[in-house]
Design an enzyme around this catalytic site. Structure first.
Site, PDB file in Angstrom:
ATOM      1  N   LYS A 121     -14.021  -4.759   6.281  1.00  0.00           N
ATOM      2  CA  LYS A 121     -13.634  -5.483   5.057  1.00  0.00           C
ATOM      3  C   LYS A 121     -14.591  -6.620   4.752  1.00  0.00           C
ATOM      4  CE  LYS A 121     -10.254  -8.249   7.599  1.00  0.00           C
ATOM      5  NZ  LYS A 121      -8.878  -8.680   7.737  1.00  0.00           N
ATOM      6  N   HIS A 167      -5.093  -1.154  -5.329  1.00  0.00           N
ATOM      7  CA  HIS A 167      -5.605  -0.077  -4.489  1.00  0.00           C
ATOM      8  C   HIS A 167      -6.489   0.805  -5.348  1.00  0.00           C
ATOM      9  CE1 HIS A 167      -2.115  -1.549  -2.224  1.00  0.00           C
ATOM     10  NE2 HIS A 167      -2.972  -1.428  -1.240  1.00  0.00           N
ATOM     11  N   ARG A 203       7.007 -11.358   5.064  1.00  0.00           N
ATOM     12  CA  ARG A 203       6.538 -11.288   6.450  1.00  0.00           C
ATOM     13  C   ARG A 203       7.205 -12.391   7.239  1.00  0.00           C
ATOM     14  NH1 ARG A 203       0.064 -10.375   5.406  1.00  0.00           N
ATOM     15  NH2 ARG A 203       0.317  -8.544   4.067  1.00  0.00           N
ATOM     16  N   GLN A 255       1.232 -10.793  -3.709  1.00  0.00           N
ATOM     17  CA  GLN A 255      -0.198 -10.498  -3.625  1.00  0.00           C
ATOM     18  C   GLN A 255      -0.674 -10.004  -4.985  1.00  0.00           C
ATOM     19  OE1 GLN A 255       0.102  -7.592  -0.379  1.00  0.00           O
ATOM     20  NE2 GLN A 255      -1.276  -8.912   0.789  1.00  0.00           N
ATOM     21  N   HIS A 257      -8.392  -1.451  -0.504  1.00  0.00           N
ATOM     22  CA  HIS A 257      -7.355  -2.461  -0.768  1.00  0.00           C
ATOM     23  C   HIS A 257      -8.082  -3.736  -1.166  1.00  0.00           C
ATOM     24  CE1 HIS A 257      -4.521  -0.314   2.112  1.00  0.00           C
ATOM     25  NE2 HIS A 257      -5.690   0.102   2.528  1.00  0.00           N
ATOM     26  N   ASP A 275      -2.466  -7.610  -5.743  1.00  0.00           N
ATOM     27  CA  ASP A 275      -2.947  -6.480  -4.968  1.00  0.00           C
ATOM     28  C   ASP A 275      -3.529  -5.406  -5.880  1.00  0.00           C
ATOM     29  OD1 ASP A 275      -3.354  -5.121  -2.648  1.00  0.00           O
ATOM     30  OD2 ASP A 275      -1.247  -5.043  -2.064  1.00  0.00           O
ATOM     31  N   CYS A 300       0.795  -1.233   0.000  1.00  0.00           N
ATOM     32  CA  CYS A 300       0.000   0.000   0.000  1.00  0.00           C
ATOM     33  C   CYS A 300       0.828   1.285   0.000  1.00  0.00           C
ATOM     34  CB  CYS A 300      -0.982   0.016   1.165  1.00  0.00           C
ATOM     35  SG  CYS A 300      -1.288  -1.558   1.933  1.00  0.00           S
TER      36      CYS A 300
HETATM   37 ZN   LIG Z   1      -3.048  -2.334   0.569  1.00  0.00          ZN
END
Ligand SMILES: [Zn+2]
Ligand SMILES: [Zn+2]
Length: 638
Positions: free
Chosen positions: A467, A387, A365, A383, A513, A385, A336
């Site tokens: 979420k 945004h 992680r 990910q 997200h 991902d 992000c």
């Molecule tokens: Zn994010």
């Protein structure tokens, strides 16, 4: 004693003595399945059958068929297991022993004495104790008495738990089953004899209170059932799951490997890379159609980004750091903050919104070594991902767009049975009540607009917003948590993001997200297990292999292979000097969807004998036709 009323949900009202217990109620009602009844649901709370009834309560008898019944059954089985361990390993001490999704575990400190070889012995002991059919008796004692009991036992874990109970005047409940007494809130089965079929299936290392700095313990896993058929079905399902285990298939199909030199960091082999690239290409097409832009942001960023984003504060235990030129950097655990820097490179107007920035972002992680599991729990993963930056009034439409995309993607892989949750405001969170309510409503409305049912996960949202969580169900009925859609009004503010509104004033956008696969690594693991390694043609690392029967068809096979490769098919040719039967078996094991066998007849007539994976029949067709069929099936779904 006065009579009290008990209300069953089917409208039946029972009058019974005020001091009656659930067992008395069971006797009086005398339902056909009375031997199957395990506990009583009282105004939504699960209670022992042995406990006194609550006046004017809504009640329901619970059996193993209900999730609440299973929970009582499996948790009681954990007690029985601890009882068996205590008898076989005097001095053993016990941590926690909950029911889990399937079965139960107990964390045990027996000085590290337990081994896998002990499980059959413990299982046998449990069966013996179950036959004694002792009742689970609830005892209510003072904190003092409880402390006294467990200090006599020398069980420092239970002492710690009891000391942690805040209210010193509160009664503490203990449960006694035979000679075994445990600190527990309950509820439990009326008697241990209800536990019929017992299987202990695993052991792992654990820590007191799950804290790696805590005392190491040993965790034994087990499962129990009322009937033999249930255990048999379970064992069968586990065998099927073992056959599909992505760690086993991942090695057999040459997809990935793990190495001690990079614990928790997957090594992708060519076949795995093909699957990942194909998944990305598949998703990219969909993103293009929905107006996404794709970005790539660095793996390592100045630590100050993470202080600003709040990740440092909330996440630093799981982050990797590095110091270069006396500057502190962190390896990104999320994508992000990087995307906010891209957002800020231009002045954004309300006309640019929603701005959808996608990134296949590699994050790291530092998960605990004990939780790592093949590709399902790793320390580095990509990910899928994105945004989505939008104006507050655009949230609902933006979410609908994301839900549609998610449904489209999951259905491609045959995951039709979704379970959807909205995770709501946690205790520790930021933002006004109004903004929480609005965004939670936006999520709910979006789901309703698409006719999707959902349940609430109260208090499970992120600190920065609510979420949606999607669980998928695979081919053998297992559930997996994959995608999420998260509304965030915190990060845009922290990073000073703005857009110029229609009113010409500056506003802060909302950031959504979202990930659909979640982690690509994890998703590949799920796909391997879902397909049992038999990928559909479009995803298969090798789509076809050409097998010449004899030396005479070598040139024909090589030419056909070349033609396939040039048409964009992932094809191989097997020119090894082996018998054709051997080669077919070998490629069947590699689960290649199509095998093209060419003998003298095929070579002469420009044909191939097409053999589908798992099908022993050949179909001889023109090579042109075979290529055409393959090209159609190899097309990435749109
Ligand atoms: Zn994010
Ligand atoms: Zn218990």
């Amino acid at each position: 004693m006065d009579q009290i009323k008990q209300f069953f949900e089917d409208g039946i009202v029972v009058e019974i003595a005020g001091d009656a217990t659930g067992l008395d109620l069971l006797k009086q009602v005398n339902p056909a399945n009375k031997n199957d009844v395990l506990a009583l649901l009282v105004n939504g709370e699960i209670r022992d059958l042995r406990r006194p009834l609550v006046p004017d309560a809504k009640v329901r008898f619970l059996t193993f068929d209900q999730p609440e019944g299973k929970e009582v059954y499996w948790h009681s089985s954990a007690h029985l297991m601890a009882h068996a361990v205590e008898q076989l390993f005097p001095g053993a001490k016990f941590g926690v022993g909950p029911a889990i999704e399937e079965g139960f575990f107990y964390d045990i400190d027996a000085g590290g004495r337990l081994t896998l070889e002990d499980l059959p012995r413990i299982e046998a002991k449990m069966k013996e104790l179950a036959k004694e059919n002792s009742p689970f008796v609830r005892l209510e004692v003072s904190k003092e008495e409880a402390l006294d009991l467990f200090s006599k036992k020398g069980d420092e874990y239970k002492l710690e738990l009891i000391s942690g109970l805040i209210d010193k005047d509160a009664q503490i409940s203990l449960y006694r089953e035979g000679e075994f007494t445990d600190l527990c809130r309950g509820p439990h089965l009326p008697t241990a004899g209800k536990i019929k079929q017992i299987k202990l299936f695993g052991m792992s290392g654990s820590y007191w209170r799950g804290d790696s700095k805590g005392k190491p313990m040993q965790r034994i896993y087990g499962i129990t059932f009322p009937a033999k058929e249930q255990l048999d079905a379970y064992v069968l399902r586990m065998e099927e799951a073992r056959k599909r285990d992505h760690r086993k298939l991942g090695a057999e199909l040459d997809i990935f490997s793990m190495h001690e030199e990079g614990p928790g960091f997957p090594f992708w082999h060519n076949n795995g890379v093909v699957i990942i690239r194909t998944l990305e290409e598949y998703l990219r097409k969909k993103l293009a159609r929905r107006g996404y832009e794709e970005i790539i942001t660095p793996i390592i960023l100045d630590q100050k980004m993470w202080l600003q984003s709040g990740h440092y504060e909330n996440f630093k235990d799981k982050m990797y750091f590095t110091n270069v030129d006396e500057r502190e950097f962190a390896v990104k655990p999320m994508n992000c903050p990087g995307s906010t820097l891209v957002y800020r490179t231009k002045q954004r107007s309300y006309r640019d919104l929603p701005l959808k920035l996608a990134e296949f972002g590699l994050v790291h992680r530092n998960e605990l070594a004990g939780v790592l599991h093949g590709l399902l729990r790793v320390r580095s993963f990509t990910q899928d991902d994105a945004h989505v930056f939008c104006a507050p009034e655009q949230i609902e439409d933006a979410i609908v767009d994301l839900i549609d995309l998610t449904n489209e993607v999951y259905s491609t892989f045959g995951f039709k049975e979704l379970e959807t949750f909205i995770a709501t405001r946690p205790e520790l969170s930021m933002g006004s009540d109004e903004i929480w309510e609005n965004s939670t409503n936006a999520l709910a409305n979006a789901l309703k607009r698409r006719g999707m049912e959902f349940s609430l996960n109260e208090g499970e949202g992120a600190f920065y917003g609510p979420k949606i969580e999607f669980n998928i169900r695979d081919a053998i009925g297992r559930k997996w948590q994959c995608g999420t859609i998260q509304v965030d009004f915190s990060m845009p503010e922290r990073f000073g993001l703005e857009y110029v509104g229609a009113d010409n004033a500056r506003h802060t956008p909302v950031m959504v997200h979202r990930a659909i696969f979640g982690s690509i690594e994890r998703f590949v693991a799920i796909l391997i297990e879902n397909y049992a390694g038999r990928f559909p043609v479009w995803l298969a690392p090798v789509q076809t292999v050409v097998l010449p029967i004899g030396e005479g068809q070598r040139d024909y096979a090589v030419a056909l292979h070349q033609r396939l490769v040039e048409s964009g098919i992932r094809a191989q040719v097997d020119l090894r000097n082996e018998k054709i039967g051997y080669k077919i078996r070998d490629w069947e094991l590699k689960k290649v969807p199509y095998i093209f066998v060419v003998g003298a007849k095929e070579a002469e007539s420009g044909a191939v004998a097409v053999r589908k994976h798992g099908d022993a029949n050949n179909e001889v067709i023109a090579a042109d036709e075979a290529v055409r069929i393959l090209l159609t099936e190899a097309k990435i779904p749109s």
